[in-house]
Design a protein around this motif. Structure first.
Motif, short mmCIF file in Angstrom:
data_model
loop_
_atom_site.label_atom_id
_atom_site.label_comp_id
_atom_site.label_asym_id
_atom_site.label_seq_id
_atom_site.Cartn_x
_atom_site.Cartn_y
_atom_site.Cartn_z
N CYS A 11 0.84 -1.20 0.00
CA CYS A 11 0.00 0.00 0.00
C CYS A 11 0.87 1.25 0.00
O CYS A 11 0.56 2.24 -0.66
CB CYS A 11 -0.91 0.02 1.22
SG CYS A 11 -2.23 -1.20 1.17
N LYS A 14 2.18 1.77 -3.34
CA LYS A 14 1.07 1.82 -4.29
C LYS A 14 1.18 0.73 -5.36
O LYS A 14 1.06 0.99 -6.55
CB LYS A 14 0.96 3.20 -4.92
CG LYS A 14 0.60 4.25 -3.91
CD LYS A 14 0.32 5.58 -4.53
CE LYS A 14 -0.17 6.51 -3.46
NZ LYS A 14 0.50 7.76 -3.37
N ILE A 15 1.42 -0.51 -4.90
CA ILE A 15 1.52 -1.67 -5.79
C ILE A 15 0.21 -2.45 -5.68
O ILE A 15 -0.17 -2.90 -4.60
CB ILE A 15 2.71 -2.56 -5.39
CG1 ILE A 15 4.01 -1.79 -5.55
CG2 ILE A 15 2.72 -3.83 -6.22
CD1 ILE A 15 5.21 -2.50 -5.00
N ASP A 16 -0.50 -2.58 -6.80
CA ASP A 16 -1.76 -3.33 -6.81
C ASP A 16 -1.54 -4.78 -7.19
O ASP A 16 -2.11 -5.68 -6.61
CB ASP A 16 -2.75 -2.70 -7.78
CG ASP A 16 -3.31 -1.40 -7.23
OD1 ASP A 16 -3.42 -1.27 -6.00
OD2 ASP A 16 -3.65 -0.52 -8.04
N GLU A 17 -0.69 -5.02 -8.20
CA GLU A 17 -0.44 -6.38 -8.67
C GLU A 17 0.93 -6.85 -8.20
O GLU A 17 1.92 -6.17 -8.42
CB GLU A 17 -0.51 -6.42 -10.19
CG GLU A 17 -1.89 -6.10 -10.74
CD GLU A 17 -1.93 -6.11 -12.25
OE1 GLU A 17 -1.03 -6.71 -12.86
OE2 GLU A 17 -2.85 -5.51 -12.81
N LYS A 47 -5.90 -7.61 1.85
CA LYS A 47 -6.01 -7.66 0.38
C LYS A 47 -4.68 -8.09 -0.24
O LYS A 47 -4.63 -9.01 -1.06
CB LYS A 47 -6.40 -6.28 -0.14
CG LYS A 47 -6.39 -6.17 -1.65
CD LYS A 47 -6.57 -4.73 -2.07
CE LYS A 47 -6.28 -4.58 -3.55
NZ LYS A 47 -6.24 -3.19 -3.96
N HIS A 48 -3.60 -7.45 0.18
CA HIS A 48 -2.30 -7.76 -0.40
C HIS A 48 -1.76 -9.10 0.10
O HIS A 48 -1.00 -9.76 -0.61
CB HIS A 48 -1.30 -6.63 -0.10
CG HIS A 48 -1.55 -5.42 -0.95
ND1 HIS A 48 -1.96 -4.23 -0.42
CD2 HIS A 48 -1.48 -5.25 -2.28
CE1 HIS A 48 -2.12 -3.35 -1.39
NE2 HIS A 48 -1.84 -3.95 -2.54
N VAL A 51 -3.20 -11.68 -2.28
CA VAL A 51 -2.53 -11.61 -3.59
C VAL A 51 -1.11 -12.15 -3.48
O VAL A 51 -0.63 -12.86 -4.36
CB VAL A 51 -2.53 -10.16 -4.12
CG1 VAL A 51 -1.78 -10.05 -5.42
CG2 VAL A 51 -3.95 -9.65 -4.29
#
Length: 70
Positions: A11, A14-17, A47-48, A51
């Motif tokens: 977070c 700012k890494i989503d994938e 969330k992370h 993933v």
């Protein structure tokens, strides 16, 4: 004295994938024996963490990470 709250590194950056081929980043979240480190210890958000676990499992299946270290 209150404990310092851990911040999710993904977070913060700012890494989503999370890519399963990014072994350098993923390797920090497994123990020397190959177990996935819990979110409570690493500070990643839920969330992370989901993933990240999926990326680690994919990397193991492809052969980039070991399942266990003997």
């Amino acid at each position: 004295m209150a404990k310092k709250q851990k911040v999710c590194k993904f977070c913060q950056d700012k890494i989503d994938e999370i890519d399963y081929k990014d072994i350098g980043r993923i390797r920090r979240y497994i123990t020397p024996r190959g177990k996935i480190i819990s979110a409570k210890q690493t500070g990643t958000c839920s969330k992370h963490q989901r993933v990240l676990a999926k990326a680690i499992k994919r990397a193991r299946f492809v052969g980039l990470l070991p399942f266990v270290k003997i």
